[in-house]
Design a protein around this motif. Structure first.
Motif, PDB file in Angstrom:
ATOM      1  N   ASP A   1     -15.693  52.946 -52.551  1.00  0.00           N
ATOM      2  CA  ASP A   1     -15.027  51.746 -53.062  1.00  0.00           C
ATOM      3  C   ASP A   1     -15.365  51.537 -54.538  1.00  0.00           C
ATOM      4  OD1 ASP A   1     -13.196  49.688 -52.303  1.00  0.00           O
ATOM      5  OD2 ASP A   1     -14.813  48.234 -52.532  1.00  0.00           O
TER       6      ASP A   1
ATOM      7  N   ARG B   1     -15.657  48.101 -57.103  1.00  0.00           N
ATOM      8  CA  ARG B   1     -14.520  47.183 -57.075  1.00  0.00           C
ATOM      9  C   ARG B   1     -15.003  45.779 -56.736  1.00  0.00           C
ATOM     10  NH1 ARG B   1     -10.657  51.366 -53.690  1.00  0.00           N
ATOM     11  NH2 ARG B   1      -9.907  52.550 -55.502  1.00  0.00           N
ATOM     12  N   LYS B   2     -14.488  44.817 -57.467  1.00  0.00           N
ATOM     13  CA  LYS B   2     -14.873  43.439 -57.222  1.00  0.00           C
ATOM     14  C   LYS B   2     -13.644  42.645 -56.777  1.00  0.00           C
ATOM     15  CE  LYS B   2     -14.511  42.308 -62.174  1.00  0.00           C
ATOM     16  NZ  LYS B   2     -15.263  41.833 -63.360  1.00  0.00           N
ATOM     17  N   PRO B   3     -13.826  41.473 -56.209  1.00  0.00           N
ATOM     18  CA  PRO B   3     -12.684  40.679 -55.746  1.00  0.00           C
ATOM     19  C   PRO B   3     -11.682  40.423 -56.869  1.00  0.00           C
ATOM     20  CG  PRO B   3     -14.727  39.768 -54.898  1.00  0.00           C
ATOM     21  CD  PRO B   3     -15.112  40.825 -55.873  1.00  0.00           C
TER      22      PRO B   3
ATOM     23  N   ASP C   1      -4.858  38.942 -50.658  1.00  0.00           N
ATOM     24  CA  ASP C   1      -5.610  39.705 -49.673  1.00  0.00           C
ATOM     25  C   ASP C   1      -5.098  41.144 -49.630  1.00  0.00           C
ATOM     26  OD1 ASP C   1      -6.716  37.260 -49.182  1.00  0.00           O
ATOM     27  OD2 ASP C   1      -5.674  36.935 -47.275  1.00  0.00           O
TER      28      ASP C   1
ATOM     29  N   GLY D   1      -6.589  45.447 -48.392  1.00  0.00           N
ATOM     30  CA  GLY D   1      -7.674  46.273 -47.908  1.00  0.00           C
ATOM     31  C   GLY D   1      -7.207  47.665 -47.578  1.00  0.00           C
TER      32      GLY D   1
ATOM     33  N   GLY E   1     -12.513  48.931 -47.153  1.00  0.00           N
ATOM     34  CA  GLY E   1     -12.769  47.787 -48.005  1.00  0.00           C
ATOM     35  C   GLY E   1     -11.745  46.702 -47.725  1.00  0.00           C
TER      36      GLY E   1
ATOM     37  N   ASP F   1     -10.479  42.852 -49.298  1.00  0.00           N
ATOM     38  CA  ASP F   1     -10.547  41.866 -50.375  1.00  0.00           C
ATOM     39  C   ASP F   1      -9.851  40.594 -49.886  1.00  0.00           C
ATOM     40  OD1 ASP F   1     -10.477  40.444 -52.752  1.00  0.00           O
ATOM     41  OD2 ASP F   1     -10.125  42.216 -53.963  1.00  0.00           O
TER      42      ASP F   1
ATOM     43  N   ARG G   1     -15.182  40.405 -51.327  1.00  0.00           N
ATOM     44  CA  ARG G   1     -14.787  41.773 -50.989  1.00  0.00           C
ATOM     45  C   ARG G   1     -15.920  42.401 -50.194  1.00  0.00           C
ATOM     46  NH1 ARG G   1     -10.836  45.269 -52.729  1.00  0.00           N
ATOM     47  NH2 ARG G   1     -11.235  47.480 -52.255  1.00  0.00           N
TER      48      ARG G   1
END
Length: 866
Positions: free
Chosen positions: A141, A170-172, A177, A179, A196, A198, A209
């Motif tokens: 991720d 990776r960040k939010p 939404d 994934g 992952g 989010d 996330r």
């Protein structure tokens, strides 16, 4: 221009510059980058200089690989980066989670202690990762990876003499939404799951996330001695990221993570240095002996009596707070705390079914890092300044076990369990030497040749049989272990006791607090000319704490003698050994860049890098072996050119460099003891990275790196043990510094129809010949000739002739059925190339210790997006 004409032009241009000479690790942008309006090569945004920039605008040698490109190339562990970045070499002494990075010939060399800091800094979301045992556990991720080549002494600081590798997770997104879930199956019954998700809780304000990966599979190597498949896969990792933006100015990112890797480790290949490929006890993996089941061992087999699991784990928290004070100023705080563990239980260091050499390594770490920086930017000035504090503490407990085969033999002969004559060869421990060691005219049969000579009344070790046995090996080129030859038998007849096994317990802590203040100013002098100046002042301390080593008697349970500090007989209340050194260093850079045209930029730079000092912690035999190794320093001179042309469908980046390198830390194994030495030298070389997009749906890339490294100006300082190599290194190349590295690849969209498309990715990488240690050919010419008459070789052919160059081929075919479903088939090491990546010369046991690269792997994956 038609596609055919454009393709012909590109191919002609490529041939003129030396295809396949250079390459782009940057062809696929991370999520936050765009593509050019002309449909050319995508722009990549990086933060290599602690601010967002187009990669082509960074006046330095930087490569970046976005998350989509990592997936397309099948890069899911750090060793895979080696085929994607020029002048990058990756080896490992144990397993994939403790990689040794080498950038432009600067590396940790063949050092294998988890307490040693890498000279290539590793960062995850801008948090420094000091514990090398956990450097390989981050590739899932991922948003992008940035590789900065050359010293990074200003913005990154200590332990970046070779460069820096930054992983960004990776960040939010705070934009909805989404994934994914990827399921995989590969040979050796390896099953993988990665995913992952989010979740945007409040649009543009709050999101979370969650990501994780699990992999489990059988082994590629068979161990007949234990009847077990090893080289297995057994890992799990997870990450939770929370992002909160209460306003446009404030952005808070909190991350919690944990990872664990616990496979049965692949055993090292033991290639004997004595006649017939035998080690000192007469074992050879190539013999059809009962120890090998009546046959020579195959390529995927190592018979090891003591192979075990290799555990590495880490967990931590990271907090990144960014606040825009106004249009010009941004304040950023980066805080990280993590813990880690590493153990081998045990590592079989002789690669044989005989109990000759094994060791248990156990380390745990606690690390804290705080970076507070201020960014300023206007039309002509960019400034980054800050304060840094970090502290890492590594607790180590090792259990060396050497010559263990002697234990049942001596006990069977009626030697009492409390007997101790462990072969410890330091001034504290040696009590008795044979007369012939001081008078070379004495030979077996000569009166008094093995008479005892007391050299240290406070010692415990009667070294007569050990010295005699080593003399027999040198003279006869065979060990005939344990009976020995004429010298050994003569000393036994003279009343000397047999030397016994070494089984001990070693404890020590390494503590490294560090403080720094730094600033970097970039001035746009004109529309074309930019000047940057940076300085960093670092204040480091290195503490060796709670040092203690003792060895057991023959029974393996009763402590017999303290070695560090020394006391005989054993004293359980002996104070521990504590040492401390400090070093304050100024590092920095001066960089001048000029835009000759809109897409052509040249630069010249001077920079200085610094790697903190260390202690020779793995030494266990005596206090004289625990010494301080001075900090490394690199003065680096570099010039480069970054270009794009033909409507940005061709991108060529060039760099040339010269390094003046002082106090490189490298490892030498003497007897059964590890020594960290330091040496001076120089490196020069060049790199080229080329990307060509001849038409939509097809991209070609290649990279070329050249290195010329040499030790020079080294002399033995009687007052500095770190300079006391047992043989001259001047004129030799650096370890892990191949002269030539090449990688080339392509991305080809074979067809695209609606949301469906078929994509083929192919990669080829070449790792040129390199040496495993600092001793080059060990003075042998030709390198594969036998040792001098009556003497053993100083090392095996894998060392004296160097590790041969090799090619690796990888490929991945992906069918995207729609926006939410794709299926891939992949293969790594397509030709099943047999090659080594790491080596140690353990001449006391008469063997080369060699780690093999992973054989061919292949599998399928399915990715579901939602």
């Amino acid at each position: 221009m038609t596609n055919k004409a454009f393709l012909a032009t590109c191919l002609s241009t490529t041939m003129l510059i030396g295809w396949p000479a250079a390459a782009l690790a940057q062809e696929a942008p991370p999520a936050d980058s765009g593509t050019s309006d002309s449909g050319g090569i995508a722009e990549i945004v990086v933060t290599a200089q602690k601010r967002a920039q187009n990669l082509q605008d960074v006046p330095a040698a930087v490569s970046a690989i976005g998350g989509d490109a990592l997936e397309a190339r099948g890069i899911n562990e750090t060793s895979d980066l080696m085929g994607a970045v020029p002048s990058l070499q990756i080896s490992t002494p144990y397993g994939k989670t403790q990689p040794n990075f080498s950038l432009r010939g600067i590396s940790v060399a063949n050092e294998f202690s988890a307490s040693t800091a890498s000279p290539v800094g590793v960062y995850v979301d801008e948090v420094y990762q000091s514990f090398r045992a956990s450097h390989g556990g981050q590739l899932y991720d991922i948003d992008r990876v940035e590789v900065l080549r050359g010293p990074q002494g200003t913005l990154y600081g200590r332990n970046t003499t070779g460069g820096a590798i930054s992983f960004f997770t990776r960040k939010p997104s705070l934009a909805g939404d989404e994934g994914y879930l990827t399921l995989g199956y590969a040979n050796y019954h390896t099953k993988t799951v990665e995913g992952g998700f989010d979740k945007t809780i409040i649009p543009d304000i709050l999101g979370i996330r969650v990501a994780g990966t699990v992999a489990k599979g059988g082994g590629w190597q068979y161990n007949p001695a234990q009847d077990r498949k090893v080289g297995t896969t057994d890992s799990i990792a997870g990450r939770v990221s929370l992002r909160w933006r209460p306003g446009d100015a404030l952005d808070i990112n909190l991350k919690l993570y944990a990872a664990k890797d616990n496979p049965w480790g692949a055993n090292a290949y033991s290639i004997g240095q004595l006649g017939g490929g035998q080690d000192v006890v007469g074992y050879s993996r190539f013999d059809a002996s009962p120890l090998n089941g009546g046959r020579a061992l195959g390529k995927n087999e190592v018979s090891a009596d003591a192979g075990g699991k290799r555990l590495s784990s880490s967990k931590g928290v990271a907090l990144n707070i960014s606040y825009e004070l106004n249009d010009n100023f941004t304040l950023t705080s980066i805080t990280g705390y993590d813990t880690g563990k590493y153990s081998t239980s045990p590592n079989d260091c002789d690669g044989s079914p005989i109990d000759l050499c094994s060791i248990r390594f156990n380390s745990s770490s606690k690390n804290f890092n705080q970076d507070l920086r201020l960014n300023y930017s206007d039309d002509s000035i960019d400034f980054v300044g800050g304060l840094y504090y970090g502290k890492d503490k590594i607790k180590t407990r090792n259990e060396p076990d050497f010559f263990g085969a002697l234990r049942p033999m001596l006990l069977g002969l009626g030697v009492p369990g409390g007997y101790n004559n462990a072969a410890i060869g330091t001034p504290d421990s040696i009590r008795v030497l044979p007369a012939f060691a001081l008078d070379p005219t004495l030979t077996p049969g000569t009166a008094g040749f093995c008479d005892p000579v007391v050299v240290n009344p406070n010692g415990f070790f009667d070294a007569r049989t050990l010295v005699a046995y080593q003399t027999d090996i040198a003279i006869n080129n065979t060990g005939n272990f344990p009976a020995g030859g004429a010298y050994y038998q003569g000393c036994l007849a003279a009343g000397a006791g047999p030397f016994g096994p070494i089984l001990g317990k070693q404890d020590f802590d390494i503590s490294r607090p560090s403080k720094a203040i730094y600033g970097d100013l970039t001035w746009k002098a004109t529309d074309r000319l930019t000047v940057a100046v940076g300085l960093r002042y670092t204040m480091d301390k290195v503490r060796f704490l709670n040092g203690s080593t003792f060895i057991y008697s023959l029974d393996g349970t009763t402590p017999a003698v303290n070695l560090i500090p020394y006391a005989f007989p054993y004293d359980p209340d002996l104070p521990k050994m504590n040492l401390q050194e400090k070093a304050n260093r100024l590092t920095g850079r001066v960089n001048v860049s000029y835009e000759f045209a809109d897409d052509i930029m040249g630069y010249a730079q001077y920079s200085r890098g610094y790697r903190s000092g260390s202690y020779n912690g793995l030494a266990y035999q005596g206090t004289n072996q625990v010494y301080y190794i001075k900090p490394e320093k690199v003065n680096a001179y570099e010039a480069g050119l970054k270009t794009q042309f033909l409507d940005r469908r061709v991108q060529l980046n060039l760099a040339g460099f010269y390094y003046d390198y002082s106090n490189q830390q490298t490892t030498q194994v003497v007897g059964a003891t590890t020594f960290t030495r330091s040496a001076n030298g120089r490196v020069w070389g060049g790199e080229a990275e080329l990307t060509v997009q001849p038409m939509d749906g097809l991209q070609l890339n290649t990279a070329f790196g050249y290195l010329n490294s040499k030790y020079k100006g080294n002399v033995v300082d009687p007052d500095d043990p770190a300079t006391q190599f047992t043989r001259n290194v001047n004129g030799n190349p650096f370890p892990n510094a191949p002269k030539v590295t090449i990688n080339a690849g392509f991305d080809w969209e074979i067809f695209e129809k609606g949301d469906s498309k078929l994509t083929l990715r192919g990669d080829a990488s070449y790792m040129g010949k390199y040496y495993f240690d600092a001793f080059g050919d060990y003075g042998l010419d030709p390198c594969d000739r036998p040792g001098a008459p009556g003497a053993a070789r100083p090392a095996g052919v894998a060392f004296t002739c160097g590790n041969p160059g090799y090619w690796l081929l990888n490929s991945r075919l992906t069918f995207q059925a729609n926006e939410n479903l794709s299926v891939s088939a992949w293969v790594k090491n397509l030709t099943n190339k047999y090659y080594y990546t790491y080596g140690l010369n353990i001449d006391v046991f008469g063997l080369d210790y060699l780690n093999r690269g992973t054989p061919r792997t292949y599998g399928v994956e399915a990715t579901f997006k939602f």
